[in-house]
Every structure is written in structure tokens, then in C-alpha cells.
Scaffold this motif. Structure first.
Motif, PDB file in Angstrom:
ATOM      1  N   ALA A 333       0.673  -1.132   0.058  1.00  0.00           N
ATOM      2  CA  ALA A 333      -0.067   0.073  -0.158  1.00  0.00           C
ATOM      3  C   ALA A 333       0.831   1.180  -0.150  1.00  0.00           C
ATOM      4  CB  ALA A 333      -0.832   0.082   1.230  1.00  0.00           C
ATOM      5  N   GLU A 334       2.115   0.878   0.372  1.00  0.00           N
ATOM      6  CA  GLU A 334       3.029   2.449   0.435  1.00  0.00           C
ATOM      7  C   GLU A 334       3.275   2.610  -0.917  1.00  0.00           C
ATOM      8  OE1 GLU A 334       5.941   2.066   4.313  1.00  0.00           O
ATOM      9  OE2 GLU A 334       6.442   0.412   2.731  1.00  0.00           O
ATOM     10  N   LYS A 335       2.790   2.059  -1.998  1.00  0.00           N
ATOM     11  CA  LYS A 335       3.176   2.353  -3.415  1.00  0.00           C
ATOM     12  C   LYS A 335       2.462   3.662  -3.698  1.00  0.00           C
ATOM     13  CE  LYS A 335      -1.022   0.276  -5.150  1.00  0.00           C
ATOM     14  NZ  LYS A 335      -1.438  -0.886  -6.195  1.00  0.00           N
ATOM     15  N   ILE A 336       1.666   4.270  -2.770  1.00  0.00           N
ATOM     16  CA  ILE A 336       0.903   5.685  -3.029  1.00  0.00           C
ATOM     17  C   ILE A 336       2.384   6.554  -3.258  1.00  0.00           C
ATOM     18  CG2 ILE A 336       0.809   6.183  -0.416  1.00  0.00           C
ATOM     19  CD1 ILE A 336      -1.646   7.178  -1.140  1.00  0.00           C
ATOM     20  N   MET A 337       3.517   6.413  -2.576  1.00  0.00           N
ATOM     21  CA  MET A 337       4.535   7.249  -2.689  1.00  0.00           C
ATOM     22  C   MET A 337       4.979   7.391  -4.076  1.00  0.00           C
ATOM     23  SD  MET A 337       7.492   5.113  -3.151  1.00  0.00           S
ATOM     24  CE  MET A 337       8.669   6.548  -2.824  1.00  0.00           C
ATOM     25  N   LYS A 338       4.928   6.587  -4.837  1.00  0.00           N
ATOM     26  CA  LYS A 338       5.434   6.515  -6.117  1.00  0.00           C
ATOM     27  C   LYS A 338       4.832   7.870  -7.087  1.00  0.00           C
ATOM     28  CE  LYS A 338       4.165   2.745  -7.759  1.00  0.00           C
ATOM     29  NZ  LYS A 338       4.263   1.602  -8.742  1.00  0.00           N
ATOM     30  N   ALA A 339       3.570   8.162  -7.209  1.00  0.00           N
ATOM     31  CA  ALA A 339       3.068   9.230  -7.681  1.00  0.00           C
ATOM     32  C   ALA A 339       3.321  10.708  -6.824  1.00  0.00           C
ATOM     33  CB  ALA A 339       1.545   8.984  -7.993  1.00  0.00           C
ATOM     34  N   GLY A 340       3.247  10.634  -5.556  1.00  0.00           N
ATOM     35  CA  GLY A 340       3.356  11.592  -4.710  1.00  0.00           C
ATOM     36  C   GLY A 340       4.709  12.052  -4.654  1.00  0.00           C
ATOM     37  N   VAL A 341       5.716  11.229  -4.397  1.00  0.00           N
ATOM     38  CA  VAL A 341       7.094  11.642  -4.803  1.00  0.00           C
ATOM     39  C   VAL A 341       7.582  12.383  -5.996  1.00  0.00           C
ATOM     40  CG1 VAL A 341       9.606  11.220  -4.346  1.00  0.00           C
ATOM     41  CG2 VAL A 341       7.858  10.650  -2.678  1.00  0.00           C
ATOM     42  N   ALA A 342       7.078  11.453  -7.009  1.00  0.00           N
ATOM     43  CA  ALA A 342       7.402  11.960  -8.484  1.00  0.00           C
ATOM     44  C   ALA A 342       6.860  13.380  -8.682  1.00  0.00           C
ATOM     45  CB  ALA A 342       6.859  10.926  -9.361  1.00  0.00           C
ATOM     46  N   ALA A 343       5.577  13.668  -8.310  1.00  0.00           N
ATOM     47  CA  ALA A 343       5.078  15.170  -8.493  1.00  0.00           C
ATOM     48  C   ALA A 343       5.432  16.139  -7.799  1.00  0.00           C
ATOM     49  CB  ALA A 343       3.447  14.817  -8.041  1.00  0.00           C
ATOM     50  N   TRP A 344       6.181  15.820  -6.419  1.00  0.00           N
ATOM     51  CA  TRP A 344       6.607  16.716  -5.501  1.00  0.00           C
ATOM     52  C   TRP A 344       8.215  17.276  -6.158  1.00  0.00           C
ATOM     53  CZ3 TRP A 344      11.127  17.805  -3.100  1.00  0.00           C
ATOM     54  CH2 TRP A 344      10.975  18.653  -2.150  1.00  0.00           C
ATOM     55  N   LEU A 345       8.679  16.156  -6.393  1.00  0.00           N
ATOM     56  CA  LEU A 345      10.205  16.245  -7.282  1.00  0.00           C
ATOM     57  C   LEU A 345       9.867  17.177  -8.439  1.00  0.00           C
ATOM     58  CD1 LEU A 345      12.330  13.145  -6.979  1.00  0.00           C
ATOM     59  CD2 LEU A 345      12.931  15.568  -6.110  1.00  0.00           C
ATOM     60  N   GLN A 346       9.097  16.490  -9.314  1.00  0.00           N
ATOM     61  CA  GLN A 346       8.772  17.489 -10.706  1.00  0.00           C
ATOM     62  C   GLN A 346       8.463  18.866 -10.710  1.00  0.00           C
ATOM     63  OE1 GLN A 346       9.518  15.840 -13.780  1.00  0.00           O
ATOM     64  NE2 GLN A 346       9.467  18.096 -14.121  1.00  0.00           N
ATOM     65  N   SER A 347       7.709  19.157  -9.539  1.00  0.00           N
ATOM     66  CA  SER A 347       7.230  20.509  -9.030  1.00  0.00           C
ATOM     67  C   SER A 347       8.669  21.273  -8.895  1.00  0.00           C
ATOM     68  CB  SER A 347       6.320  20.579  -7.950  1.00  0.00           C
ATOM     69  OG  SER A 347       6.034  21.949  -7.751  1.00  0.00           O
ATOM     70  N   ARG A 348       9.469  20.784  -8.104  1.00  0.00           N
ATOM     71  CA  ARG A 348      10.750  21.407  -7.688  1.00  0.00           C
ATOM     72  C   ARG A 348      11.793  21.567  -8.601  1.00  0.00           C
ATOM     73  NH1 ARG A 348       7.603  20.596  -3.939  1.00  0.00           N
ATOM     74  NH2 ARG A 348       6.699  22.252  -4.815  1.00  0.00           N
ATOM     75  N   LEU A 349      11.804  20.674  -9.479  1.00  0.00           N
ATOM     76  CA  LEU A 349      12.830  20.622 -10.700  1.00  0.00           C
ATOM     77  C   LEU A 349      12.256  21.676 -11.378  1.00  0.00           C
ATOM     78  CD1 LEU A 349      13.079  16.967 -11.182  1.00  0.00           C
ATOM     79  CD2 LEU A 349      14.984  18.416 -10.604  1.00  0.00           C
ATOM     80  N   THR A 350      10.992  21.646 -11.716  1.00  0.00           N
ATOM     81  CA  THR A 350      10.311  22.667 -12.705  1.00  0.00           C
ATOM     82  C   THR A 350      10.818  24.170 -12.128  1.00  0.00           C
ATOM     83  OG1 THR A 350       8.751  21.329 -13.417  1.00  0.00           O
ATOM     84  CG2 THR A 350       8.219  23.824 -13.889  1.00  0.00           C
ATOM     85  N   GLU A 351      10.431  24.304 -10.853  1.00  0.00           N
ATOM     86  CA  GLU A 351      10.739  25.772 -10.325  1.00  0.00           C
ATOM     87  C   GLU A 351      12.044  26.327 -10.410  1.00  0.00           C
ATOM     88  OE1 GLU A 351      10.139  25.087  -6.218  1.00  0.00           O
ATOM     89  OE2 GLU A 351       7.930  25.127  -6.302  1.00  0.00           O
ATOM     90  N   GLN A 352      13.141  25.197 -10.410  1.00  0.00           N
ATOM     91  CA  GLN A 352      14.401  25.395 -10.934  1.00  0.00           C
ATOM     92  C   GLN A 352      14.682  25.420 -12.392  1.00  0.00           C
ATOM     93  OE1 GLN A 352      17.237  22.919  -8.769  1.00  0.00           O
ATOM     94  NE2 GLN A 352      16.779  23.952  -6.787  1.00  0.00           N
ATOM     95  N   LYS A 353      13.742  25.601 -13.194  1.00  0.00           N
ATOM     96  CA  LYS A 353      13.855  25.458 -14.646  1.00  0.00           C
ATOM     97  C   LYS A 353      14.804  24.352 -15.078  1.00  0.00           C
ATOM     98  CE  LYS A 353      12.866  30.545 -14.950  1.00  0.00           C
ATOM     99  NZ  LYS A 353      11.879  30.326 -14.014  1.00  0.00           N
ATOM    100  N   SER A 354      14.804  23.136 -14.568  1.00  0.00           N
ATOM    101  CA  SER A 354      15.571  22.131 -14.961  1.00  0.00           C
ATOM    102  C   SER A 354      14.787  21.300 -15.954  1.00  0.00           C
ATOM    103  CB  SER A 354      15.959  21.101 -13.834  1.00  0.00           C
ATOM    104  OG  SER A 354      16.494  19.941 -14.148  1.00  0.00           O
ATOM    105  N   ALA A 355      15.447  20.758 -17.094  1.00  0.00           N
ATOM    106  CA  ALA A 355      14.863  19.985 -17.869  1.00  0.00           C
ATOM    107  C   ALA A 355      14.734  18.131 -17.485  1.00  0.00           C
ATOM    108  CB  ALA A 355      15.490  19.861 -19.297  1.00  0.00           C
ATOM    109  N   THR A 356      15.344  18.047 -16.212  1.00  0.00           N
ATOM    110  CA  THR A 356      15.041  16.846 -15.619  1.00  0.00           C
ATOM    111  C   THR A 356      13.604  16.243 -15.144  1.00  0.00           C
ATOM    112  OG1 THR A 356      17.449  17.097 -14.656  1.00  0.00           O
ATOM    113  CG2 THR A 356      15.943  15.282 -13.767  1.00  0.00           C
ATOM    114  N   ARG A 357      13.166  15.204 -15.609  1.00  0.00           N
ATOM    115  CA  ARG A 357      11.905  14.693 -15.337  1.00  0.00           C
ATOM    116  C   ARG A 357      11.744  13.592 -14.322  1.00  0.00           C
ATOM    117  NH1 ARG A 357       9.521  10.524 -19.604  1.00  0.00           N
ATOM    118  NH2 ARG A 357      11.401   9.328 -19.930  1.00  0.00           N
TER     119      ARG A 357
END
Length: 371
Positions: A333-357
Motif C-alpha cells: 500500500a506504500e506504493k502511494i509514494m510513487k506518484a506523490g514523490v514524483a509529483a513533488w520532485l517534478q514541481s521542485r525541478l520545474t521551479e529550478q527550470k530544470s529539464a530533468t523529469r
């Protein structure tokens, strides 16, 4: 521009700081190197052969996982064993593996908060306190005309938070004196001349975990060559981080209805339920992963039910006798972290104008099947 591996991990540690992990937990970089550009980060619960194949297909250079791939010190690295083959495949394809485990469980916005939110709980506390941040007092003396940039730099780095208030400080005006000696390069004043400067004494609160960051930010923003400041401990505690969450449902429902709700909310194929089907459920304790030893914590918290995985037979019997219900959605059930962490990281990377996904793994690593 692509982010470096160190940058991605630094962002991850903003969400799940390493210092809040349970002692001796196997977290951090477990395999590979972060000294490279990262085009794709794959976020997963477990690192299996199928997940590594997925990372290869995505050309991911970094996997961020919740469960460690190395649990104990290695006595050998034989590539004809399942673990050895996994490590070999990762190394051959230059894929680094970083683990965020109990620090991600404990973190605000981490696994347990994600599970509580999915269940619709209004969270009121933790099941077990794990880490309390000690507070320190930082005092620094700044020219009156330049106090604002220094104060704001400290606040931005994590200083000045008390409860639900931020930007907390106390400021006293006074006169600072100094005499530049040979070799000095003063911002104000001249060599050999005693200077008197209108200064402000800024006092603020600093969590011990943010001490280095705040001091560095203060020194960088301060105009003086030699900065006069004091930092000392206090007999006060800051924020407390804990495992598990306790909260309330919007309205009471039966245990059987709640079990179905857990199954749907956490997207699991089945749940195991302990308790009388028509038992009224309102107060809920939730803990991702293995929670057998937290039944007593849930009882002490006054919970009607504990949602957690890996409940053994005798623990279930004890819970039933004690009058607390259990809904076991499994460890996965901890698989819920996959989408949650990916979305959080993507938001921070986008804030830094990084092309990393950042990409959530699509591989189902559930071990158990219901026949």
C-alpha cells in the motif's frame, strides 16, 4: 539544463530530511554515483528486475526508492545470485539508487500523510514521536541600513519559525564599535580609526537541523568582513516528527464499509480485516509498511481501527481481544509514494527550470496474489 544527481537528492532531502529517519535505517545513496547529469529520475517503492528494466527503457540515470536494496553489509558480490544480478544490471547501465525510507515515512507530506489524505482523514497526531528538533537562538549585529536583507536571508533559510508563525525576530538598536587592523578590508571605516556604527541586534530562533544553512545564509547576506554573531542552545523544543498518523473521518462508518474504502482509496487488490463488521469507525490510525508492533500505540491513541500491513495471526488475536479493529492493505500500500514523490520532485525541478523529469514507476511490485 539537466540537474546533477546531487541536486536531485538535495531536493529529495528537502521533502525527507535524513536526520528524521529512525536510527540505523538504511537510507541515502546505496549504489552508483550522483556526479552526473540526470535526465530522468524513476520513483519506485521497490527495486526489482522489472523496475530496473523500466529504468533502462526510460534511460533513467537515477532511481529513488522507498525500500533499500542493501540491508546488511555485503560479504561478497556474486553475480550469479538474484541480488548480485540486480546490482550488476544497475552498474552496467550506470543507474544510481537512492533510498528514502523512514525519513519519508516520518516527513510532513511523506508516505503516512499521503495515506491519511487518501483515506480522507483530518490528522490530529502521530502514532509514535521519532525526532524532536531542538531550538537555538541566533543573535547577529548588522548596520541599521542593511538589516532587512540579512533578516530575510535567515528567514528564507529556515529561521524564525515558532508554531504557526514565521518571520519571528526581536530587534534592538545600538552602537557597534570596531577598529580595523592591518590586513583588514572593512566594509565601513578605515584602517587605524575607531568606528562607531548604528547597528541592530537581531535575535531569532533556529532549528538545530537548519543551523548550518541559516548561518551560511546570514554570513553570505551580511556586509561585514568579520561578522559578530552568537549561537547558543535553548531549553525549548521545536517541531516533533513521528511515525504513523492518527485522524478522524468526516463521519462514522461501519468497519466493513471502511475496509472497502481502504481498498479503493489505497488502490490495493484486497484487504484483511480484523473486527466486528458493523463496528463503528470514526477515529483512525494509519501506518505504512509493517505495523504489528504499533497496535498498542493505536489503542493508546484511542483509535477505532489501525490501517497497516503485515499483521501476524497472534497480533490480530490480541487486537480483537482488546477491541480495536485492523484493516491490513498489505505492505505494498506504500506504493502511494510513487506518484506523490514524483509529483513533488517534478514541481521542485520545474521551479529550478530544470529539464530533468521525475517519473513514477508503472511496475506493480505487489508480491501477494489473491486466488
Amino acid at each position: 539544463m539537466l540537474a546533477k544527481g546531487q541536486t536531485v537528492v538535495a531536493l529529495m532531502e528537502r521533502l525527507a530530511p535524513k536526520h528524521i529517519a529512525v536510527p540505523d535505517d538504511k537510507i541515502g545513496l546505496q549504489l552508483g554515483s550522483l556526479r552526473k547529469d540526470i535526465s530522468t529520475v524513476l520513483v519506485t517503492l521497490d527495486v526489482t528486475d522489472e523496475v530496473v528494466d523500466e529504468a533502462i527503457a526510460l534511460k533513467a540515470e537515477l532511481i529513488i526508492a522507498h525500500h533499500a536494496i542493501i540491508y546488511r553489509p555485503l560479504s561478497h558480490l556474486q553475480t550469479d545470485t538474484p541480488a548480485g544480478r540486480l546490482y550488476e544490471k544497475l552498474i552496467k547501465h550506470d543507474i544510481a539508487v537512492y533510498i528514502a525510507h523512514t525519513n519519508l515515512d516520518v516527513a510532513d507530506g511523506g508516505v503516512n500523510d499521503m495515506m491519511a489524505e487518501a483515506l480522507g482523514l483530518t490528522v490530529t497526531g502521530h502514532l509514535e514521536d521519532i525526532h524532536t528538533d531542538k531550538l537555538k537562538k541566533l543573535v547577529v549585529f548588522v548596520p541599521e541600513s542593511l538589516q532587512e536583507p540579512v533578516r530575510e536571508a535567515m528567514f528564507a533559510a529556515g529561521a524564525g519559525a515558532i508554531g504557526h508563525y514565521s518571520h519571528c525576530s526581536f530587534n534592538i538598536s545600538g552602537t557597534g564599535t570596531f577598529l580595523p587592523q592591518e590586513g583588514a578590508d572593512p566594509f565601513i571605516g578605515k584602517f587605524g580609526k575607531l568606528e562607531r556604527v548604528a547597528e541592530v541586534r537581531i535575535e531569532t530562533i533556529v532549528p538545530a537541523s537548519a543551523e548550518k544553512k541559516v548561518v551560511q545564509a546570514m554570513l553570505k547576506a551580511h556586509p561585514y568582513e568579520e561578522v559578530a554573531y552568537d549561537l547558543y542552545p535553548m531549553d525549548l523544543n521545536g517541531r516533533t516528527f513521528g511515525l504513523g498518523r492518527v485522524g478522524k473521518l468526516p463521519e462514522a462508518i461501519s468497519l466493513s464499509a471502511f475496509g472497502e474504502h481502504v481498498k479503493q482509496a489505497l488502490d490495493v487488490p484486497f484487504v484483511r480485516v480484523v473486527g466486528v463488521p458493523d463496528k463503528e469507525i470514526r477515529k483512525v490510525a494509519v501506518l505504512g509498511g509493517s505495523g504489528s508492533r504499533y497496535v498498542r500505540h493505536a489503542i493508546f491513541a484511542g483509535a477505532d481501527v489501525l490501517v497497516t500491513g503485515d499483521i501476524d495471526y497472534h497480533t490480530a488475536q490480541d487486537a480483537l481481544a482488546a477491541g480495536i479493529a485492523i484493516v491490513d492493505p498489505g505492505h505494498n500500500a506504500e506504493k502511494i509514494m510513487k506518484a506523490g514523490v514524483a509529483a513533488w520532485l517534478q514541481s521542485r525541478l520545474t521551479e529550478q527550470k530544470s529539464a530533468t523529469r521525475a517519473v513514477a514507476s508503472a511496475v506493480d511490485t505487489e508480491t501477494f496474489k489473491l486466488l
